[in-house]
Design a protein around this motif. Structure first.
Motif, PDB file in Angstrom:
ATOM      1  N   TYR A  90       0.843  -1.190   0.000  1.00 52.91           N
ATOM      2  CA  TYR A  90       0.000   0.000   0.000  1.00 52.91           C
ATOM      3  C   TYR A  90       0.885   1.250   0.000  1.00 52.91           C
ATOM      4  O   TYR A  90       1.877   1.328   0.717  1.00 52.91           O
ATOM      5  CB  TYR A  90      -0.905   0.017   1.233  1.00 52.91           C
ATOM      6  CG  TYR A  90      -1.885   1.172   1.229  1.00 52.91           C
ATOM      7  CD1 TYR A  90      -3.062   1.087   0.498  1.00 52.91           C
ATOM      8  CD2 TYR A  90      -1.611   2.342   1.922  1.00 52.91           C
ATOM      9  CE1 TYR A  90      -3.961   2.137   0.474  1.00 52.91           C
ATOM     10  CE2 TYR A  90      -2.495   3.403   1.907  1.00 52.91           C
ATOM     11  CZ  TYR A  90      -3.676   3.302   1.178  1.00 52.91           C
ATOM     12  OH  TYR A  90      -4.545   4.359   1.149  1.00 52.91           O
ATOM     13  N   GLY A  91       0.499   2.222  -0.800  1.00 52.97           N
ATOM     14  CA  GLY A  91       1.285   3.447  -0.907  1.00 52.97           C
ATOM     15  C   GLY A  91       2.148   3.438  -2.153  1.00 52.97           C
ATOM     16  O   GLY A  91       1.988   2.609  -3.056  1.00 52.97           O
ATOM     17  N   ASP A  92       3.073   4.370  -2.208  1.00 54.06           N
ATOM     18  CA  ASP A  92       3.954   4.508  -3.371  1.00 54.06           C
ATOM     19  C   ASP A  92       4.965   3.365  -3.381  1.00 54.06           C
ATOM     20  O   ASP A  92       5.882   3.320  -2.563  1.00 54.06           O
ATOM     21  CB  ASP A  92       4.675   5.857  -3.323  1.00 54.06           C
ATOM     22  CG  ASP A  92       5.549   6.101  -4.560  1.00 54.06           C
ATOM     23  OD1 ASP A  92       5.587   5.211  -5.442  1.00 54.06           O
ATOM     24  OD2 ASP A  92       6.183   7.162  -4.630  1.00 54.06           O
ATOM     25  N   ASP A  93       4.786   2.434  -4.299  1.00 53.43           N
ATOM     26  CA  ASP A  93       5.690   1.293  -4.402  1.00 53.43           C
ATOM     27  C   ASP A  93       6.419   1.296  -5.753  1.00 53.43           C
ATOM     28  O   ASP A  93       6.968   0.279  -6.160  1.00 53.43           O
ATOM     29  CB  ASP A  93       4.909  -0.015  -4.237  1.00 53.43           C
ATOM     30  CG  ASP A  93       5.824  -1.212  -4.031  1.00 53.43           C
ATOM     31  OD1 ASP A  93       6.854  -1.061  -3.332  1.00 53.43           O
ATOM     32  OD2 ASP A  93       5.529  -2.301  -4.575  1.00 53.43           O
ATOM     33  N   SER A  94       6.396   2.431  -6.441  1.00 48.91           N
ATOM     34  CA  SER A  94       7.101   2.520  -7.716  1.00 48.91           C
ATOM     35  C   SER A  94       8.609   2.399  -7.496  1.00 48.91           C
ATOM     36  O   SER A  94       9.113   2.608  -6.390  1.00 48.91           O
ATOM     37  CB  SER A  94       6.776   3.840  -8.420  1.00 48.91           C
ATOM     38  OG  SER A  94       7.135   4.938  -7.601  1.00 48.91           O
ATOM     39  N   ILE A  95       9.316   2.076  -8.567  1.00 51.27           N
ATOM     40  CA  ILE A  95      10.764   1.874  -8.466  1.00 51.27           C
ATOM     41  C   ILE A  95      11.472   3.193  -8.741  1.00 51.27           C
ATOM     42  O   ILE A  95      11.310   3.789  -9.810  1.00 51.27           O
ATOM     43  CB  ILE A  95      11.230   0.797  -9.465  1.00 51.27           C
ATOM     44  CG1 ILE A  95      10.491  -0.512  -9.199  1.00 51.27           C
ATOM     45  CG2 ILE A  95      12.741   0.595  -9.360  1.00 51.27           C
ATOM     46  CD1 ILE A  95      10.849  -1.624 -10.160  1.00 51.27           C
ATOM     47  N   LYS A  96      12.244   3.640  -7.785  1.00 49.23           N
ATOM     48  CA  LYS A  96      12.998   4.894  -7.919  1.00 49.23           C
ATOM     49  C   LYS A  96      14.338   4.596  -8.580  1.00 49.23           C
ATOM     50  O   LYS A  96      15.101   3.773  -8.097  1.00 49.23           O
ATOM     51  CB  LYS A  96      13.195   5.552  -6.557  1.00 49.23           C
ATOM     52  CG  LYS A  96      11.893   5.950  -5.876  1.00 49.23           C
ATOM     53  CD  LYS A  96      12.157   6.523  -4.491  1.00 49.23           C
ATOM     54  CE  LYS A  96      10.863   6.978  -3.833  1.00 49.23           C
ATOM     55  NZ  LYS A  96       9.871   5.872  -3.688  1.00 49.23           N
ATOM     56  N   VAL A  97      14.590   5.284  -9.686  1.00 45.73           N
ATOM     57  CA  VAL A  97      15.847   5.094 -10.416  1.00 45.73           C
ATOM     58  C   VAL A  97      16.502   6.444 -10.625  1.00 45.73           C
ATOM     59  O   VAL A  97      15.853   7.495 -10.520  1.00 45.73           O
ATOM     60  CB  VAL A  97      15.603   4.394 -11.772  1.00 45.73           C
ATOM     61  CG1 VAL A  97      14.937   3.048 -11.586  1.00 45.73           C
ATOM     62  CG2 VAL A  97      14.765   5.283 -12.695  1.00 45.73           C
ATOM     63  N   GLN A  98      17.792   6.398 -10.939  1.00 48.99           N
ATOM     64  CA  GLN A  98      18.527   7.616 -11.288  1.00 48.99           C
ATOM     65  C   GLN A  98      19.034   7.493 -12.716  1.00 48.99           C
ATOM     66  O   GLN A  98      19.578   6.459 -13.109  1.00 48.99           O
ATOM     67  CB  GLN A  98      19.687   7.846 -10.326  1.00 48.99           C
ATOM     68  CG  GLN A  98      19.257   8.381  -8.968  1.00 48.99           C
ATOM     69  CD  GLN A  98      20.418   8.987  -8.200  1.00 48.99           C
ATOM     70  OE1 GLN A  98      21.574   8.666  -8.437  1.00 48.99           O
ATOM     71  NE2 GLN A  98      20.093   9.878  -7.270  1.00 48.99           N
ATOM     72  N   SER A  99      18.834   8.560 -13.459  1.00 45.85           N
ATOM     73  CA  SER A  99      19.267   8.575 -14.846  1.00 45.85           C
ATOM     74  C   SER A  99      20.771   8.777 -14.934  1.00 45.85           C
ATOM     75  O   SER A  99      21.470   8.907 -13.923  1.00 45.85           O
ATOM     76  CB  SER A  99      18.553   9.693 -15.608  1.00 45.85           C
ATOM     77  OG  SER A  99      18.981  10.956 -15.122  1.00 45.85           O
ATOM     78  N   ARG A 100      21.251   8.841 -16.155  1.00 46.68           N
ATOM     79  CA  ARG A 100      22.679   9.063 -16.392  1.00 46.68           C
ATOM     80  C   ARG A 100      23.136  10.402 -15.831  1.00 46.68           C
ATOM     81  O   ARG A 100      24.283  10.551 -15.401  1.00 46.68           O
ATOM     82  CB  ARG A 100      22.948   8.994 -17.891  1.00 46.68           C
ATOM     83  CG  ARG A 100      24.418   8.967 -18.290  1.00 46.68           C
ATOM     84  CD  ARG A 100      24.546   8.655 -19.756  1.00 46.68           C
ATOM     85  NE  ARG A 100      23.801   9.608 -20.577  1.00 46.68           N
ATOM     86  CZ  ARG A 100      23.158   9.282 -21.702  1.00 46.68           C
ATOM     87  NH1 ARG A 100      23.149   8.027 -22.120  1.00 46.68           N
ATOM     88  NH2 ARG A 100      22.525  10.203 -22.403  1.00 46.68           N
TER      89      ARG A 100
END
Length: 296
Positions: A90-100
């Motif tokens: 429950y809640g924000d479970d999106s995958i956090k990524v960092q770009s180049r």
């Protein structure tokens, strides 16, 4: 007076009833149900043997030494998204990524997989009888997040949010296919459903799109002006050709008429003798004086 026969309760009957009840309970405890859409594993702790059941239904086991585990045989979908009420967390479970460029983006993903039922015994042995929920947490969830983070770091934030999203998903899917197979799972699909871009990057992207559209409009106007100029040039050249052809025709006509007139004059001149002229003069004389004919 009606006599009633009384049932005499004896210790033997009590013991028999207890034995019968225990038999029913034991029989009930010995039956296990493999649910539809599942495969089963029966593990006998007494002799460390594993029995696999590929079909759903009832199985009879020793309830004192054997434990039955169920694993899903149907297609499973696991999602990790920003929306609060979707997915297992429950809640924000999106995958956090960092770009180049070290810009952070949030990616919604969906993973579809199956349990490799052909190797269900190996799955149980390698995972020590852990539930499908534990396997999902350690493989489907953790491995997907790790692979996506690694691949996304090689792309710019514009590529991740635009034309390269499918390429990123394909690379992650290829990596996860190998990882899942090693853990007795079959990856069916990996999809990046949505890319959430921070507001400042979204504003920059919108401004860039507006500039590109303005440039495209200017280029279109320039190309249209070029086409119109070319069309006008073609029309002018065509009209000039027509004019030249007309002038040439007029000149040729005049030349032909002049040549014809000159030829006619030449013929007439050669045919006018002195006698003919005197004769024509006499023919035109009206009898009035003077009439002079030079005989010399």
């Amino acid at each position: 007076m009606t006599s009633q026969r009384r049932i005499r309760i004896t210790p033997q009957r009590i013991i028999a009833a207890i034995i019968a009840l225990m038999g029913v309970l034991l029989l009930n405890a010995s039956w296990r149900t493999i649910a539809p859409g599942s495969v089963g594993i029966a593990f006998n702790r007494a002799n460390n043997t594993i029995t696999a059941y590929q079909e759903p239904g009832w199985v009879l086991v020793n309830p004192f030494t054997t434990t039955v585990y169920d694993y899903p045989a149907t297609l499973q979908t696991y999602v990790m998204v920003q929306k609060a009420d979707e997915g297992p967390v429950y809640g924000d479970d999106s995958i956090k990524v960092q770009s180049r460029e070290s810009q952070q983006l949030n990616l919604d993903v969906a993973i579809q997989y199956r349990v490799n039922t052909a190797g269900i015994s190996d799955l149980y042995t390698d995972w020590g009888g852990q539930s499908i929920g534990a396997i999902e947490e350690q493989v489907v969830r953790q491995q997907s997040r790790s692979a996506l983070t690694m691949v996304a770091s090689t792309y710019s934030w514009e590529e991740l949010s635009g034309e390269k999203r499918a390429d990123v998903a394909d690379q992650v899917e290829a990596h996860l296919t190998r990882v899942f197979a090693q853990r007795h799972l079959i990856l069916e699909d990996f999809v990046i459903r949505e890319v959430h871009v921070p507001e400042h990057l979204k504003t920059a992207l919108d401004n860039k799109i507006e500039r590109q559209q303005a440039v495209e409009q200017q280029q279109y106007a320039f190309e249209r002006a070029q086409i119109q100029a070319e069309q006008q040039g073609i029309e002018a050249e065509g009209q000039a050709n027509v004019n030249r052809a007309t002038a040439q025709g007029d000149s040729d006509a005049l030349m032909i008429r002049a040549q014809s007139q000159a030829k006619a004059n030449q013929i007439l001149s050669s045919s006018l003798t002195e006698a003919l002229l005197k004769y024509q003069l006499i023919e035109r004389w009206d009898g009035q004086v003077p009439l002079s004919i030079d005989d010399n």
